[in-house]
Design a protein around this motif. Sequence first.
Motif, PDB file in Angstrom:
ATOM      1  N   VAL A   1       2.130   4.738   1.238  1.00  0.00           N
ATOM      2  CA  VAL A   1       1.782   5.462   2.664  1.00  0.00           C
ATOM      3  C   VAL A   1       2.306   6.936   2.439  1.00  0.00           C
ATOM      4  N   ASP A   2       1.880   7.708   3.312  1.00  0.00           N
ATOM      5  CA  ASP A   2       2.408   9.250   3.356  1.00  0.00           C
ATOM      6  C   ASP A   2       3.735   9.189   3.889  1.00  0.00           C
ATOM      7  N   GLU A  47       4.047   5.917   9.141  1.00  0.00           N
ATOM      8  CA  GLU A  47       2.730   5.256   8.835  1.00  0.00           C
ATOM      9  C   GLU A  47       2.669   3.961   8.888  1.00  0.00           C
ATOM     10  N   GLN A  53       0.955  -1.357   0.110  1.00  0.00           N
ATOM     11  CA  GLN A  53      -0.036  -0.025   0.151  1.00  0.00           C
ATOM     12  C   GLN A  53       0.981   1.391  -0.018  1.00  0.00           C
ATOM     13  N   TRP A  89       7.066   7.123   6.186  1.00  0.00           N
ATOM     14  CA  TRP A  89       7.338   5.719   6.648  1.00  0.00           C
ATOM     15  C   TRP A  89       6.978   5.423   8.091  1.00  0.00           C
ATOM     16  N   PRO A 102       0.526   0.958   7.586  1.00  0.00           N
ATOM     17  CA  PRO A 102      -0.678   1.000   6.883  1.00  0.00           C
ATOM     18  C   PRO A 102      -1.702  -0.146   7.516  1.00  0.00           C
ATOM     19  N   GLU A 103      -2.930   0.267   6.820  1.00  0.00           N
ATOM     20  CA  GLU A 103      -3.971  -0.560   7.575  1.00  0.00           C
ATOM     21  C   GLU A 103      -3.781  -2.031   6.991  1.00  0.00           C
TER      22      GLU A 103
END
Lengths: 279, 414
Positions: A228-229, A233, A226, A231, A235-236
């Motif tokens: 991500v904005d 973050e 996915q 590092w 991911p879900e």
Amino acid sequence: MGNNQDSSIIDLRNLHKCYWVGTMPFPALHGLNLEIAAGEFAVVAGRSGSGKSTLLNIVGALESADSGSVEVLGQDILGMNSDQRTQFRLRNIGFVFQAYNLVRVFTARENVAYVCQLQGKSRKESMEIANHWLHEVEIGHLGYRRPDQLSGGQQQRVAVARALASNPKLILADEPTANLDSTTGRRLIRLMHELNHRFGTTFLISSHDPDVKQAAGRLIKLADGQIVDSWDEVPEPPQSLSSSCPSSHLPLGERVRNYIKLKRQSRGGKRRGGNQRRS
Amino acid sequence: MNQSTSTVINTILTVALRNLLAHRRRTFLTIGAIAVGLASLIFLWGFNEGLHRNMLGNFQDAIIGSIQIHHQGFFQHPELSKAIANPQKVVAALRQADVSRYSMRLESFGLAASDITTQGVMLIGMDPLREGEVTQLGKRIGIGRFLAPEDEYTIILGATTANNLQVKLGDEVVIIGYDRFGAMLAESFTLIGIITSGEMGLDKGMAITTLATLQQMVDMPDRVTTVVIGSDESRVPALTAELEAALQGERLEVMPWYAMFPVMKEWVSLHNGFLYLFLGVVLFIVLAGELNTLLISMLERTREFGVLMAIGTTGYQIAAILLVEAVVIGIVGIVSGILLGYVIVLFTGKYGIDLSILLGSTSRFYVDPLIHPHLKLDHLGITSGVILVASIFAGLYPAWRASKLQPVEAIRNG
């Protein structure tokens, strides 16, 4: 940055891709959305296993996605058959691989000219194009050498020249500096950046090399399939494996094996039950 | 073909040829295996053909000739009543067919008697002058001499017959026969020659005198039962047909040697059959060898093929590269094999292969111990063609496998 960033050259929507090892699913891309404009110099960064190569392979029409939509240069890649994909790659996409992957029995010039000849250009014209691009990547004087007579950096320059020779609108480079020392790697990235500026060719590069990330016009961070904005973050995670890797995508052979296994198990249970009754 | 197609074809050819040259040792070993296999086959065909020519030549030269003409039914039931009604018509037909090697015979059955015992024999009256143009019977006389035109009541016997009768040169041999009406006749002959050929059919049961003597004995002046013709082997079927057409309505049978003695032709066919079996074995070896080479070459280049596919080469083009390699290996192997085999056949054909050490009495089978191999073009064509097809077949599986490669898998795992 390149000359033309108005139109989107890559448009990926809700992309899913799962690999299977036997009956064990490994999700590679999970609902990925991405748009790349023409002329961008984009770098996809992420850890090993984050889905960088899978993303490039799908965009490059080398691999299929399980679901979602993939439009490259306005064409639906997933709807193409094998031959159409080959022709699409030949006309529109240049590839630079991590391990250079030049044809051993060809000289540098012949390696570059090969794609032009596949496009139907005459040998003479193909060689002229090859000479031009070898000069552009600053190894015009090494055209007569075979890959085993070139250094890693020189081979990768030949690979870049080969990618450019077919006059593609998009170049995909998968870890192009991974096999090079840092100085040579930096030089190569500078060269690719310069080519992007001069010719407006879109570059999509996968790398975890800090120098490459630094040179990126746009950095796409990928984690667990996915975008991500940052590092930091996390991911879900997919709600369940079946959402990103539905069993309907299990390879047919594995599905047949599973069916036989279940059938045997159920038969074995019945037999055991019968024996118990007798005893 | 447009320019772009020819460019692509040239590119495929270049990749294929470069790859063959890049792995010279492997390529030349495979080519060598095909060449040696083909050369062996060519030599065996040559040897086989030489053996057959030798055997069939000797068989025909010994006594039966290439073609015989008789009255209808004479070959199955030889009786003097079945003499050729008009020998001059036969001679005219032979001249029309441009046949100069022929001889007339009168053939019957009788008993040869010495002071001690009797022996059943086939009585043959031959023209001593013309017989030498058709058969080489004179060369098989080991003791004494062949017939001369001026001979009267002289006789030649096979060695076994002479031995059974316990007679030697100059001894008197009484021949008891029948005339065309079945009346018994007896005449005294002087033994002038003994056939010591080692061939079963000649040494036993044969009594040969001059045509004039036998005609006189059975009271059939100017009558003959058999016309024996000598011909090149290749012309025998056509000449038989030509003579049959020319003598239609004459109640004659025109019989080539293979109609009289089919077992000889069947033996040759059987022998050729064994060679076809051997051809099958060599084909299998060629197929397996080349398949192995191409498969290894394909597996070694899996990554390269993956890359070529990724940058725009189609599966068909990848398959074509491997097929071109297979065809080139096949053609070079075949040309080398033909040259090598031809040189071997040429050399051994000139000097011969002496089998006298290996074989005992080959003359029993009408075979000289010195065999001169000889190459027939149809054998060469069939063998080379079949090996070329096998080479192409050997390339099909690796080509098919390569064409089905998935670029990503090939690059990752190659």
